[in-house]
Write a protein that holds these residues in place. Structure first.
Motif, PDB file in Angstrom:
ATOM      1  N   LEU A 155      -1.446  26.646 -19.903  1.00  0.00           N
ATOM      2  CA  LEU A 155      -2.694  26.316 -20.593  1.00  0.00           C
ATOM      3  C   LEU A 155      -3.851  27.076 -19.957  1.00  0.00           C
ATOM      4  O   LEU A 155      -3.896  27.219 -18.732  1.00  0.00           O
ATOM      5  N   PRO A 156      -4.806  27.542 -20.761  1.00  0.00           N
ATOM      6  CA  PRO A 156      -6.019  28.094 -20.161  1.00  0.00           C
ATOM      7  C   PRO A 156      -6.679  27.036 -19.279  1.00  0.00           C
ATOM      8  O   PRO A 156      -6.754  25.865 -19.662  1.00  0.00           O
ATOM      9  N   PRO A 157      -7.136  27.411 -18.080  1.00  0.00           N
ATOM     10  CA  PRO A 157      -7.599  26.409 -17.112  1.00  0.00           C
ATOM     11  C   PRO A 157      -8.755  25.541 -17.600  1.00  0.00           C
ATOM     12  O   PRO A 157      -8.753  24.316 -17.408  1.00  0.00           O
ATOM     13  N   LEU A 158      -9.758  26.153 -18.244  1.00  0.00           N
ATOM     14  CA  LEU A 158     -10.906  25.369 -18.693  1.00  0.00           C
ATOM     15  C   LEU A 158     -10.549  24.476 -19.878  1.00  0.00           C
ATOM     16  O   LEU A 158     -11.124  23.396 -20.054  1.00  0.00           O
ATOM     17  N   MET A 159      -9.587  24.911 -20.678  1.00  0.00           N
ATOM     18  CA  MET A 159      -9.086  24.062 -21.752  1.00  0.00           C
ATOM     19  C   MET A 159      -8.425  22.814 -21.171  1.00  0.00           C
ATOM     20  O   MET A 159      -8.594  21.698 -21.674  1.00  0.00           O
ATOM     21  N   PHE A 160      -7.671  22.996 -20.079  1.00  0.00           N
ATOM     22  CA  PHE A 160      -7.007  21.857 -19.438  1.00  0.00           C
ATOM     23  C   PHE A 160      -8.029  20.888 -18.853  1.00  0.00           C
ATOM     24  O   PHE A 160      -7.859  19.675 -18.902  1.00  0.00           O
ATOM     25  N   VAL A 161      -9.131  21.435 -18.282  1.00  0.00           N
ATOM     26  CA  VAL A 161     -10.209  20.568 -17.782  1.00  0.00           C
ATOM     27  C   VAL A 161     -10.781  19.740 -18.929  1.00  0.00           C
ATOM     28  O   VAL A 161     -11.016  18.526 -18.794  1.00  0.00           O
TER      29      VAL A 161
END
Length: 264
Positions: free
Chosen positions: A1-7
């Motif tokens: 997953l893209p990191p900021l999407m996961f956040v």
């Protein structure tokens, strides 16, 4: 997953549905949103980004603990919470252990992920001081309500940095590992862990609470050992043991004084 999407996904579930049942914390909206911006959006966006850029999991949990030093200094300057001499000694011992682990680990991470992780540590430290200043009795209310500042900005940043195609692939590939990872970070880390942490910060000086966070890299390195086969060296284990001594020195005097006040 893209990191900021996961956040963004993590904090959607931190906030909903809990926000419908947890009362708003007794603090100004400006304070609530600033805590969310630094402790949640700033810290986790930068940390997840650093890991995606190549920061090893065990090293990330280690470098992030620079926030202990930042918090003690910021609380001293901003809140006039002068640390006691034994607390400074404990933090110093813990920092020595931290340095030993860093040297033993070899500092193999590239420079950019390292500095991004340090920026995450600084954001966490600012959030710590803001939570202490707010002195909200319910740590859960602060976790939930401050989290509202996270999802939309994190998703917007992910859209800009990763692009719509990456977000689409992330949503399409959201498998059981992502579900379990989200559940752990939402329930165990945020709703339980940060609730306890924020509640302690509201009741006690930051310099008495934050040194215990030096236990994080011990857990992080052990988890990376078990899950990702990142076997710690003898130097890392020695450094972890020294960090535990630092935690005992920094926190032991507070516990003794608390018991003394209770007995009187």
């Amino acid at each position: 997953l893209p990191p900021l999407m996961f956040v963004a996904i993590r904090f959607v579930f931190v906030v909903f549905p809990a926000i419908f049942f947890v009362p708003k914390p007794d603090a100004p909206w400006r304070t609530i949103l600033l805590i969310g911006a630094f402790m949640s959006l700033g810290q986790f966006s930068l940390l997840y980004l650093a890991i995606s850029l190549g920061m090893p999991a065990g090293m990330a949990s280690l470098v992030l603990q620079a926030q202990v030093l930042f918090t003690v200094l910021l609380a001293w300057v901003g809140l006039r919470e002068r640390p006691r001499s034994e607390q400074l000694v404990g933090v110093l011992i813990g920092t020595v252990g931290l340095a030993i682990i860093a040297v033993a680990h070899g500092m193999q991470a590239p420079v950019i992920p390292l500095f991004v992780t340090l920026a995450a540590a600084a954001a966490w430290a600012i959030g710590n001081v803001l939570v202490r200043q707010a002195k909200v009795a319910s740590g859960l209310s602060m976790v939930v309500w401050s989290g509202i500042v996270v999802p939309l900005p994190a998703l917007a940043l992910s859209l800009v940095l990763d692009g719509p195609a990456a977000l689409a692939r992330g949503f399409a590939g959201f498998g059981w590992t992502a579900v379990l990872g989200t559940a752990y970070t939402v329930i165990a880390a945020s709703l339980i862990g940060y609730t306890i942490f924020n509640s302690l910060l509201a009741r006690h000086p930051a310099t008495s609470v934050v040194p215990y966070i030096l236990l994080v890299p011990v857990v992080g390195i052990a988890s990376a050992w078990l899950v990702m086969n990142e076997v710690p060296s003898a130097g890392e284990l020695i450094g972890a043991a020294i960090m535990l001594v630092g935690v005992a020195v920094a926190g032991g005097s507070f516990a003794l004084r608390s018991r003394s006040r209770a007995s009187t």
